[in-house]
Design a protein around this motif. Structure first.
Motif, short mmCIF file in Angstrom:
data_model
loop_
_atom_site.label_atom_id
_atom_site.label_comp_id
_atom_site.label_asym_id
_atom_site.label_seq_id
_atom_site.Cartn_x
_atom_site.Cartn_y
_atom_site.Cartn_z
N LYS A 1 -0.52 -10.26 -5.11
CA LYS A 1 -0.56 -10.24 -3.65
C LYS A 1 0.17 -11.45 -3.06
CE LYS A 1 -3.72 -9.93 0.31
NZ LYS A 1 -2.67 -10.02 1.22
N LYS B 1 0.99 -0.12 -8.07
CA LYS B 1 0.70 -1.37 -8.78
C LYS B 1 1.70 -1.58 -9.92
CE LYS B 1 -2.71 -3.90 -11.38
NZ LYS B 1 -3.86 -3.80 -12.23
N ILE C 1 -5.32 -1.97 -4.11
CA ILE C 1 -4.81 -2.83 -5.19
C ILE C 1 -5.29 -4.27 -5.02
CG2 ILE C 1 -2.72 -3.86 -6.18
CD1 ILE C 1 -1.25 -1.25 -5.42
N SER D 1 -2.27 3.37 -8.31
CA SER D 1 -1.95 2.98 -9.68
C SER D 1 -0.44 2.93 -9.90
CB SER D 1 -2.58 3.95 -10.68
OG SER D 1 -3.98 3.92 -10.58
N ASN E 1 -5.93 -8.79 -8.46
CA ASN E 1 -4.46 -8.83 -8.32
C ASN E 1 -4.02 -9.79 -7.22
OD1 ASN E 1 -4.02 -6.67 -10.30
ND2 ASN E 1 -4.95 -5.38 -8.72
N SER F 1 4.32 -4.67 -9.87
CA SER F 1 4.28 -5.59 -11.01
C SER F 1 5.66 -5.71 -11.65
CB SER F 1 3.27 -5.13 -12.05
OG SER F 1 1.97 -5.15 -11.51
N GLU G 1 -3.23 2.14 -0.17
CA GLU G 1 -2.98 1.80 -1.57
C GLU G 1 -2.90 0.28 -1.75
OE1 GLU G 1 -1.41 4.16 0.12
OE2 GLU G 1 -1.71 6.00 -1.01
#
Length: 187
Positions: A109, A30, A100, A27, A105, A34, A96
């Motif tokens: 990616k 991510k 994700i 989390s 996502n 982002s 991780e």
């Protein structure tokens, strides 16, 4: 309760804590990806990727102590944070990243592409002979006070102009949010 039952319960609790920690790390990652890949272009055939991601979790070092001393929230939780400083860390972000990008996502990616080792980054950077490429290095997140996290993000280039900072994140309603940038630096 017999001894086998106690051992089984202890194993299940420790397994749950490890799995929970990995979910929290995913989390956090991510949120960071982002934020920092927000303005990057989607990687398509023959498009040069300018921001790359380092595969290893960078170990937390004594630099963390300096950051702790400059922030009241960190000072009040210094013992817990200092216990997470580990120079001999040997973990990577592969679990991780898989978490994700496994089902969602995909747009993110396509910007992140693959993670790289330092050697692979330098080889690609030398091959392109372009000094505007950066390698994003993320340290292992340090959790404290049940809802806060401190993580260092640095950007490395083959030439000078490296930079980084510590990010303080807070978990509000199971969503990690960046609340402060600490100890920003650049060369």
């Amino acid at each position: 309760m017999n001894f086998k039952t106690i051992i089984l319960i202890g194993f299940l609790i420790s397994f749950q804590n490890i799995f929970s920690q990995q979910n929290q790390d995913a989390s956090i990652l991510k949120v960071l990806l982002s934020k920092y890949y927000q303005n990057e272009k989607v990687i398509k055939k023959e498009r040069l990727q300018l921001l790359r991601f380092y595969c290893k979790k960078a170990p937390n070092n004594e630099e963390t102590f300096e950051v702790i001393n400059k922030n009241q929230l960190l000072k009040s939780n210094s013992k817990i944070i200092k216990n997470q400083v580990n120079n001999k860390l040997d973990e990577d972000w592969s679990n991780e990243l898989n978490s994700i990008f496994s089902k969602e996502n995909q747009y993110l990616k396509s910007k992140v592409n693959d993670c790289l080792s330092l050697e692979a980054y330098q080889k690609i950077s030398d091959r392109n002979n372009d000094h505007n490429q950066r390698l994003m290095i993320v340290s292992k997140p340090m959790y404290f006070a049940t809802k806060y996290c401190l993580v260092k993000v640095a950007f490395y280039r083959n030439i000078e102009h490296n930079n980084g900072c510590y990010l303080l994140l807070e978990n509000k309603d199971n969503v990690w949010t960046i609340i402060d940038l600490l100890n920003e630096w650049s060369t």
